[in-house]
Design an enzyme around this catalytic site. Structure first.
Site, mmCIF file in Angstrom:
data_model
loop_
_atom_site.group_PDB
_atom_site.id
_atom_site.type_symbol
_atom_site.label_atom_id
_atom_site.label_comp_id
_atom_site.label_asym_id
_atom_site.label_seq_id
_atom_site.Cartn_x
_atom_site.Cartn_y
_atom_site.Cartn_z
ATOM 1 N N ARG A 1 0.797 -1.220 0.000
ATOM 2 C CA ARG A 1 0.000 0.000 0.000
ATOM 3 C C ARG A 1 0.833 1.275 0.000
ATOM 4 O O ARG A 1 0.589 2.186 -0.801
ATOM 5 C CB ARG A 1 -0.921 0.064 1.238
ATOM 6 C CG ARG A 1 -2.182 -0.741 1.122
ATOM 7 C CD ARG A 1 -2.531 -1.337 2.459
ATOM 8 N NE ARG A 1 -1.545 -2.339 2.774
ATOM 9 C CZ ARG A 1 -1.604 -3.614 2.344
ATOM 10 N NH1 ARG A 1 -2.634 -3.998 1.656
ATOM 11 N NH2 ARG A 1 -0.656 -4.492 2.620
ATOM 12 N N THR A 2 1.790 1.361 0.904
ATOM 13 C CA THR A 2 2.496 2.635 1.067
ATOM 14 C C THR A 2 3.271 2.972 -0.199
ATOM 15 O O THR A 2 3.174 4.083 -0.728
ATOM 16 C CB THR A 2 3.438 2.569 2.290
ATOM 17 O OG1 THR A 2 2.690 2.077 3.392
ATOM 18 C CG2 THR A 2 4.005 3.929 2.620
ATOM 19 N N ARG B 1 11.371 3.735 3.494
ATOM 20 C CA ARG B 1 10.945 2.724 4.480
ATOM 21 C C ARG B 1 12.175 1.926 4.866
ATOM 22 O O ARG B 1 12.900 1.428 4.001
ATOM 23 C CB ARG B 1 9.863 1.794 3.926
ATOM 24 C CG ARG B 1 9.582 0.651 4.903
ATOM 25 C CD ARG B 1 8.348 -0.137 4.582
ATOM 26 N NE ARG B 1 7.138 0.612 4.885
ATOM 27 C CZ ARG B 1 5.922 0.090 4.863
ATOM 28 N NH1 ARG B 1 5.761 -1.179 4.525
ATOM 29 N NH2 ARG B 1 4.868 0.824 5.140
ATOM 30 N N LYS C 1 26.194 -4.687 -2.200
ATOM 31 C CA LYS C 1 27.662 -4.638 -2.228
ATOM 32 C C LYS C 1 28.205 -3.958 -0.979
ATOM 33 O O LYS C 1 29.400 -3.706 -0.872
ATOM 34 C CB LYS C 1 28.137 -3.862 -3.456
ATOM 35 C CG LYS C 1 27.704 -4.436 -4.787
ATOM 36 C CD LYS C 1 28.204 -3.527 -5.918
ATOM 37 C CE LYS C 1 27.312 -3.609 -7.133
ATOM 38 N NZ LYS C 1 27.511 -2.476 -8.040
ATOM 39 N N HIS D 1 4.857 5.900 11.510
ATOM 40 C CA HIS D 1 4.333 5.757 10.148
ATOM 41 C C HIS D 1 3.350 6.918 9.943
ATOM 42 O O HIS D 1 2.141 6.738 9.878
ATOM 43 C CB HIS D 1 3.624 4.405 10.026
ATOM 44 C CG HIS D 1 3.390 3.939 8.621
ATOM 45 N ND1 HIS D 1 3.546 4.745 7.498
ATOM 46 C CD2 HIS D 1 2.987 2.724 8.147
ATOM 47 C CE1 HIS D 1 3.249 4.034 6.417
ATOM 48 N NE2 HIS D 1 2.920 2.811 6.771
HETATM 49 N N1 CP Z 1 -0.321 -0.046 5.810
HETATM 50 C C1 CP Z 1 0.912 -0.309 5.293
HETATM 51 O O1 CP Z 1 1.921 0.303 5.667
HETATM 52 O O2 CP Z 1 0.903 -1.266 4.341
HETATM 53 P P1 CP Z 1 2.189 -1.737 3.500
HETATM 54 O O3 CP Z 1 3.148 -2.376 4.482
HETATM 55 O O4 CP Z 1 1.660 -2.701 2.480
HETATM 56 O O5 CP Z 1 2.797 -0.512 2.904
#
Ligand code: CP
Length: 304
Positions: free
Chosen positions: A57-58, A107, A86, A135
């Site tokens: 999603r993100t 991320r 590497k 988040h």
């Molecule tokens: N809600 C969320 O962060 O989903 P993903 O890990 O799929 O990005």
């Protein structure tokens, strides 16, 4: 209204006026997110995505958001195939991506990674999840989902259920809920309770909360049930995960008399059975869509 932030690292950096600004702008972005209008707001701009941990999603909603605004995306969705294999360190990779793009979405499994990088590069950085830390963009889409479904964010009573120890979505969300003076019911196994330092912060913010262990009797009078996945990958000992696995699971029968909005940041594992998906109060797929206008609003606000 105006937006005061250059980087999106923690929801704790937001003033209430920043949150209100993004939620309002997201509403204006919805026709573009739904492909009913075409936008050229970010023509010629590039978003650099650096995903060291898996995401559906993100990452895809950020990419969708940037492309719907007329921009484009460069980057990677796993370490494999990059020079990280590497031995290149995060600092160096971020320096390089910052030469190629106009903002970075990161991320990473290390808490604090996004803050660290935001202090090292000259372009805006967005935290798309840092370990069990924060988040913030998820929090904004969660607030937006509640606002769009319920009408406003006042007098809210919400149950946060599941992995409150390792879940970064709830670690972010609670600070925003405190900002909107929501009442929170924490429901988790004893081993997965909200970290004490966050509970102390909430006390300082005069946030009203209770801590419970059983699910069904504690969700009867809440406006929102926010389920979360037990974060298997963050347990140092797999045996500890097996002790709590599958502890909470909602079925359609459990919710047959419920008016509560049911949310989940997703992915789900076994917390919500598939027969719940057809209930009118099941909001988790719409919640995932709302990630697009929210991220459009954020990108529009920080990419100049
Ligand atoms: N809600 C969320 O962060 O989903 P993903 O890990 O799929 O990005």
């Amino acid at each position: 209204m105006s937006f005061s932030l250059k980087n999106i690292i923690s929801i704790r950096d937001f003033k209430k006026s920043d949150v209100d600004y993004i939620l309002k702008l997201a509403e204006e972005m919805e026709p573009i997110a739904r492909s009913e209008q075409v936008s050229h707001k970010k023509d010629g701009k590039l978003l650099g995505v650096m995903f060291y941990e898996p995401s559906t999603r993100t990452r895809l909603s950020f990419e969708t958001a940037m492309k719907r605004l007329g921009g484009d995306v460069v980057g990677f969705n796993q370490k494999q195939g990059t020079s990280v294999q590497k031995g290149e360190v995060l600092y160096d990779t971020a320096q390089i991506i910052s030469q190629y793009s106009d903002a970075i979405v990161l991320r990473h499994d290390m808490e604090g990674a996004a803050r660290f990088i935001s202090n090292k590069v000259d372009i805006p950085v967005i935290n798309a999840g840092d370990g069990a830390g924060q988040h913030p963009t998820q929090t904004l889409l969660d607030l937006y989902t509640i606002k769009r479904t319920r009408g406003d964010l006042s007098n809210l009573k919400i149950a946060l259920v599941g992995d409150l120890k390792y879940g970064r979505t709830v670690h972010s969300l609670v600070y925003a809920l405190a900002m909107f003076k929501a009442e929170i019911v924490f429901i988790s196994p004893k081993e997965l309770q909200m970290p004490p330092e966050i509970l102390k912060d909430l006390e300082k913010l005069n946030c009203k909360f209770t801590i419970k262990e059983s699910l069904l009797e504690n969700i009867e009078d809440v406006d929102v049930i926010y389920m979360t996945r037990i974060q298997k990958e963050r347990f140092p000992d797999p045996k500890e995960y097996l002790k709590v696995k599958g502890r909470y699971a909602l079925t359609a029968k459990n919710l047959e008399n419920s008016n509560s909005i049911l949310m989940h940041p997703l992915p789900r594992v076994d917390e919500i059975s598939f027969d719940v998906d057809n209930l009118s109060n099941a909001m988790y797929f719409k919640q995932a869509f709302y990630g697009v206008p929210i991220r459009m609003a954020l990108l529009d606000s920080i990419i100049k």
